[in-house]
Design a protein around this motif. Structure first.
Motif, mmCIF file in Angstrom:
data_model
loop_
_atom_site.group_PDB
_atom_site.id
_atom_site.type_symbol
_atom_site.label_atom_id
_atom_site.label_comp_id
_atom_site.label_asym_id
_atom_site.label_seq_id
_atom_site.Cartn_x
_atom_site.Cartn_y
_atom_site.Cartn_z
ATOM 1 N N ASP A 55 38.394 -3.171 -7.554
ATOM 2 C CA ASP A 55 38.959 -2.674 -6.297
ATOM 3 C C ASP A 55 37.890 -2.202 -5.322
ATOM 4 N N ARG B 147 46.749 -8.353 -13.608
ATOM 5 C CA ARG B 147 47.019 -7.149 -14.406
ATOM 6 C C ARG B 147 46.117 -6.014 -13.951
ATOM 7 N N ARG B 148 46.710 -4.841 -13.776
ATOM 8 C CA ARG B 148 45.981 -3.647 -13.325
ATOM 9 C C ARG B 148 45.306 -3.004 -14.520
ATOM 10 N N SER C 292 38.596 0.868 -11.441
ATOM 11 C CA SER C 292 39.842 0.119 -11.500
ATOM 12 C C SER C 292 39.606 -1.318 -11.067
ATOM 13 N N GLU D 111 45.455 -4.601 -1.690
ATOM 14 C CA GLU D 111 46.496 -5.019 -2.619
ATOM 15 C C GLU D 111 46.675 -6.531 -2.641
ATOM 16 N N LYS E 126 47.760 -8.126 -6.156
ATOM 17 C CA LYS E 126 48.562 -7.335 -7.080
ATOM 18 C C LYS E 126 49.735 -8.109 -7.680
ATOM 19 N N ARG F 188 41.603 -5.567 -11.257
ATOM 20 C CA ARG F 188 42.713 -6.441 -11.628
ATOM 21 C C ARG F 188 42.123 -7.638 -12.340
#
Length: 411
Positions: A210, A186-187, A195, A179, A182, A197
């Protein structure tokens, strides 16, 4: 009967790796023989605390099974005649490190706030200012909290290279991304379901998936200090975590490299070096520390060079030279810290059996060691062959090593 003798060196297998009792700040034949051969020298010397350190060690079958009794023994003194004497000792170790390292090698010097600044100046003199590579901060949460200053909760590890062609492979220590980004990214999920960011700046999108690793910087906050009940604990108060040494060594070594630790204590750096397929040399002024280190190592190819405790402690047992059967029945050693014994072999923590070679060394055939997985110590073994000079080496619960030779009693 078993008669005590002095045997300085015990050799298991080829004896390629070495545990040596001595002062790592002084000239030494064993170090001179390995000049220019080491890939890494790790130093975790005393920190100039002025304290007298102790260690805890489990005692007997019950102690190794349950954790109690675990008597306390003297470990080492971190008291020095003066700051000048301390820094002279430190300089000697750093100079020996420079001597040992090869062209691609690296010194890792582990200290805290008391000595790290002066130590860096010494390293600049010995290695050269342009050989400085890193100042790693290992931050941890343990112990009490200060009220008159910010709590001192980190150690410093200085990395210096022998030459500009040093080896460093950061890709050997990947970390999960987690994380860490985070708060401001933006996710998202891409068209393949991965996934990530992202952030857009200057008209360009930057993606951080990720499932892709990140790599550590020079501040390490994710490795905790060893807690009192940590299963890694050997009883040494200043013991470092295996995870810390693993991260430190992985970018620097390859299989077969030589790793040296000139104040090895309980042997954490050596255990990691062995796990990475490296050869090792561990040195310490305490023969008891070397016995603890040996207990943590596989020791398939190991030489232990340390003095024996020459006293009147008898080894009780028997030997049949025809069958090679060796049976131990007691080691009645006394120590102020020992609790009452419930079994005759409670004071015995480890023993090995072998032969005296032509050079006066003990060649180990079989070895036995108490551990949390095997708290009961095997009292007997069969040594093949009918050779003269059968030896038994013992380590008692306080870490004292003794060697005995079997001699037939005259009728």
């Amino acid at each position: 009967m078993f008669r005590p003798i002095s045997v300085k060196r015990e050799i298991t297998g080829t004896g390629e790796n070495l545990l040596l009792c001595g002062d790592g700040s002084q000239p030494c034949a064993a170090l001179a023989e390995r000049a220019g051969l080491a890939q890494v020298v790790y130093l975790d010397p005393p920190f100039m605390t002025g304290e007298q350190f102790v260690r805890r060690r489990r005692f007997g079958t019950q102690g190794w099974r349950t954790g109690s009794p675990s008597p306390t023994y003297p470990s080492y003194s971190d008291s020095h005649d003066s700051a000048k004497a301390y820094y002279a000792m430190l300089r000697g170790m750093i100079e020996n490190a420079w001597l040992l390292l090869n062209a691609t090698g690296m010194l890792c010097l582990h200290l805290d706030w008391r000595a790290s600044a002066r130590a860096r100046l010494i390293c600049d003199e010995v290695f050269g200012e342009d050989r400085f590579v890193n100042e790693v901060i290992w931050a941890y949460e343990s112990g009490g909290r200060a009220r008159r200053y910010f709590s001192r909760k980190h150690d410093t590890i200085l990395l210096y290279a022998k030459s500009r062609s040093y080896r460093f492979k950061l890709e050997n220590v990947p970390m999960a991304r987690g994380e860490s980004r985070k708060n401001h990214l933006r996710r998202c999920v891409d068209e393949d379901g991965r996934s990530y960011r992202s952030i857009r700046t200057g008209g360009k999108e930057y993606r951080y998936y990720d499932d892709e690793p990140v790599y550590p910087g020079d501040v390490w906050t994710d490795i905790s200090h060893l807690q009192q009940r940590d299963p890694e604990r050997t009883g040494f108060m200043t013991q470092k975590p295996l995870k810390l040494l693993d991260r430190l060594l992985r970018p620097l070594v390859e299989k077969g490299d030589l790793v040296c630790d000139l104040c090895c204590g309980s042997g954490t750096a050596l255990v990691v070096a062995e796990a990475l397929g490296c050869r090792y040399l561990g040195m310490d002024t305490s023969p008891e520390a070397l016995c603890v280190a040996r207990a943590r190592l596989k020791g398939d190819s190991l030489s232990l060079e340390a003095p024996c405790a020459m006293d009147d402690v008898p080894l009780q047992g028997s030997c049949d030279p025809v069958s090679g059967l060796v049976m131990l029945t007691g080691l009645p050693v006394c120590h102020p810290s020992f609790p009452a014994c419930t079994e005759a072999l409670d004071p015995l923590e480890a023993w090995s059996c072998g032969w005296l070679d032509a050079a006066g060394n003990m060649r180990v055939e079989q070895a036995f060691q108490r551990s949390t997985k095997r708290p009961e110590l095997q009292p007997m073994c069969i040594v093949p062959g009918q050779r003269q000079g059968l030896l038994v080496s013992t380590v008692d619960a306080a870490g004292a090593r003794r060697v005995y030779r079997w001699e037939e009693e005259c009728p």
